[in-house]
Design a protein around this motif. Structure first.
Motif, PDB file in Angstrom:
ATOM      1  N   TYR A   1      -0.932   9.838   9.545  1.00 45.66           N
ATOM      2  CA  TYR A   1      -2.344   9.460   9.598  1.00 45.66           C
ATOM      3  C   TYR A   1      -2.495   8.017  10.074  1.00 45.66           C
ATOM      4  N   ASP A   2      -1.724   7.116   9.492  1.00 45.35           N
ATOM      5  CA  ASP A   2      -1.844   5.692   9.816  1.00 45.35           C
ATOM      6  C   ASP A   2      -1.537   5.393  11.284  1.00 45.35           C
ATOM      7  N   HIS A   3      -0.619   6.148  11.868  1.00 47.04           N
ATOM      8  CA  HIS A   3      -0.206   5.876  13.245  1.00 47.04           C
ATOM      9  C   HIS A   3      -0.767   6.871  14.254  1.00 47.04           C
ATOM     10  N   GLY A   4      -1.441   7.903  13.781  1.00 45.33           N
ATOM     11  CA  GLY A   4      -1.999   8.908  14.688  1.00 45.33           C
ATOM     12  C   GLY A   4      -3.508   8.971  14.599  1.00 45.33           C
ATOM     13  N   LYS A   5      -3.978   9.598  13.560  1.00 43.55           N
ATOM     14  CA  LYS A   5      -5.411   9.830  13.416  1.00 43.55           C
ATOM     15  C   LYS A   5      -6.177   8.549  13.092  1.00 43.55           C
ATOM     16  N   GLY A   6      -5.635   7.715  12.252  1.00 43.52           N
ATOM     17  CA  GLY A   6      -6.315   6.483  11.855  1.00 43.52           C
ATOM     18  C   GLY A   6      -6.708   5.596  13.026  1.00 43.52           C
ATOM     19  N   PRO A   7      -5.772   5.292  13.936  1.00 47.20           N
ATOM     20  CA  PRO A   7      -6.132   4.446  15.082  1.00 47.20           C
ATOM     21  C   PRO A   7      -7.181   5.072  16.008  1.00 47.20           C
ATOM     22  N   MET A   8      -7.293   6.395  16.018  1.00 47.10           N
ATOM     23  CA  MET A   8      -8.338   7.031  16.826  1.00 47.10           C
ATOM     24  C   MET A   8      -9.681   6.956  16.118  1.00 47.10           C
ATOM     25  N   ALA A   9      -9.681   7.028  14.807  1.00 53.07           N
ATOM     26  CA  ALA A   9     -10.929   7.034  14.053  1.00 53.07           C
ATOM     27  C   ALA A   9     -11.611   5.676  14.067  1.00 53.07           C
ATOM     28  N   SER A  10     -10.852   4.618  14.040  1.00 52.89           N
ATOM     29  CA  SER A  10     -11.422   3.276  13.936  1.00 52.89           C
ATOM     30  C   SER A  10     -12.338   2.914  15.112  1.00 52.89           C
ATOM     31  N   PRO A  11     -11.916   3.107  16.366  1.00 54.57           N
ATOM     32  CA  PRO A  11     -12.825   2.790  17.478  1.00 54.57           C
ATOM     33  C   PRO A  11     -14.056   3.705  17.503  1.00 54.57           C
ATOM     34  N   LEU A  12     -13.875   4.964  17.131  1.00 55.27           N
ATOM     35  CA  LEU A  12     -15.017   5.884  17.083  1.00 55.27           C
ATOM     36  C   LEU A  12     -16.017   5.412  16.046  1.00 55.27           C
ATOM     37  N   ARG A  13     -15.533   5.049  14.878  1.00 54.06           N
ATOM     38  CA  ARG A  13     -16.419   4.557  13.831  1.00 54.06           C
ATOM     39  C   ARG A  13     -17.140   3.290  14.296  1.00 54.06           C
ATOM     40  N   GLY A  14     -16.422   2.402  14.976  1.00 52.29           N
ATOM     41  CA  GLY A  14     -17.042   1.190  15.515  1.00 52.29           C
ATOM     42  C   GLY A  14     -18.139   1.497  16.511  1.00 52.29           C
ATOM     43  N   TYR A  15     -17.895   2.479  17.371  1.00 46.43           N
ATOM     44  CA  TYR A  15     -18.911   2.895  18.349  1.00 46.43           C
ATOM     45  C   TYR A  15     -20.132   3.467  17.639  1.00 46.43           C
ATOM     46  N   LEU A  16     -19.912   4.250  16.603  1.00 49.54           N
ATOM     47  CA  LEU A  16     -21.035   4.815  15.854  1.00 49.54           C
ATOM     48  C   LEU A  16     -21.858   3.713  15.194  1.00 49.54           C
ATOM     49  N   ILE A  17     -21.195   2.701  14.672  1.00 51.41           N
ATOM     50  CA  ILE A  17     -21.916   1.565  14.085  1.00 51.41           C
ATOM     51  C   ILE A  17     -22.795   0.899  15.144  1.00 51.41           C
ATOM     52  N   GLU A  18     -22.237   0.676  16.333  1.00 47.55           N
ATOM     53  CA  GLU A  18     -23.017   0.066  17.415  1.00 47.55           C
ATOM     54  C   GLU A  18     -24.246   0.898  17.750  1.00 47.55           C
ATOM     55  N   GLN A  19     -24.066   2.225  17.811  1.00 42.31           N
ATOM     56  CA  GLN A  19     -25.184   3.097  18.159  1.00 42.31           C
ATOM     57  C   GLN A  19     -26.232   3.143  17.046  1.00 42.31           C
ATOM     58  N   CYS A  20     -25.791   3.055  15.807  1.00 39.26           N
ATOM     59  CA  CYS A  20     -26.740   2.980  14.684  1.00 39.26           C
ATOM     60  C   CYS A  20     -27.521   1.672  14.750  1.00 39.26           C
ATOM     61  N   ASP A  21     -26.817   0.563  14.996  1.00 43.15           N
ATOM     62  CA  ASP A  21     -27.466  -0.744  15.091  1.00 43.15           C
ATOM     63  C   ASP A  21     -28.463  -0.792  16.245  1.00 43.15           C
ATOM     64  N   ALA A  22     -28.188  -0.036  17.312  1.00 43.17           N
ATOM     65  CA  ALA A  22     -29.085  -0.002  18.475  1.00 43.17           C
ATOM     66  C   ALA A  22     -30.251   0.968  18.271  1.00 43.17           C
ATOM     67  N   GLY A  23     -30.248   1.704  17.157  1.00 43.34           N
ATOM     68  CA  GLY A  23     -31.333   2.639  16.887  1.00 43.34           C
ATOM     69  C   GLY A  23     -31.201   3.979  17.586  1.00 43.34           C
ATOM     70  N   VAL A  24     -30.023   4.245  18.142  1.00 38.84           N
ATOM     71  CA  VAL A  24     -29.786   5.507  18.852  1.00 38.84           C
ATOM     72  C   VAL A  24     -29.409   6.618  17.883  1.00 38.84           C
ATOM     73  N   LEU A  25     -28.618   6.269  16.870  1.00 37.59           N
ATOM     74  CA  LEU A  25     -28.153   7.241  15.890  1.00 37.59           C
ATOM     75  C   LEU A  25     -28.594   6.828  14.491  1.00 37.59           C
ATOM     76  N   ASP A  26     -28.730   7.816  13.621  1.00 41.59           N
ATOM     77  CA  ASP A  26     -28.966   7.583  12.203  1.00 41.59           C
ATOM     78  C   ASP A  26     -27.885   8.349  11.450  1.00 41.59           C
TER      79      ASP A  26
END
Length: 106
Positions: free
Chosen positions: A25-50
């Protein structure tokens, strides 16, 4: 194929060596999840996603793709074609947006 073999091995050995699954998880799935989560935060902050639960939404999005790609490889031994991967990602994205996109005002 190498990834599928590694995942099969970790699943088989994780009861005897629990740290293996955490390492995968730490070396496979975890590193993929982090940038996705960051992108989702950006889209929430921009008012695109809730998205009320970013961690859960990140896992759900990844699971939609993994369910059609990773498990097919693990269980059937065949790799998805580029066309299949594109269709899976497009469908997962459409499903995700249907749930979390902020509606445009009329």
């Amino acid at each position: 194929p190498d990834v599928a073999a590694l995942v099969r091995l970790v699943i088989a050995e994780s009861p005897h060596h629990p740290a293996l699954s955490q390492m995968l998880y730490d070396h496979g799935k975890g590193p993929m999840a982090s940038p996705l989560r960051g992108y989702l935060i950006e889209q929430c902050d921009a008012g695109v996603l809730d998205v009320p639960d970013l961690d859960l939404a990140t896992r759900h999005f990844m699971a939609m793709i993994e369910g059609s790609v990773l498990w097919r490889s693990l269980l059937q031994g065949d790799m998805a074609t580029a066309a299949h991967l594109d269709a899976v990602v497009q469908s997962a994205t459409a499903t995700f947006l249907a749930r979390f996109r902020v509606p445009c005002p009329p």
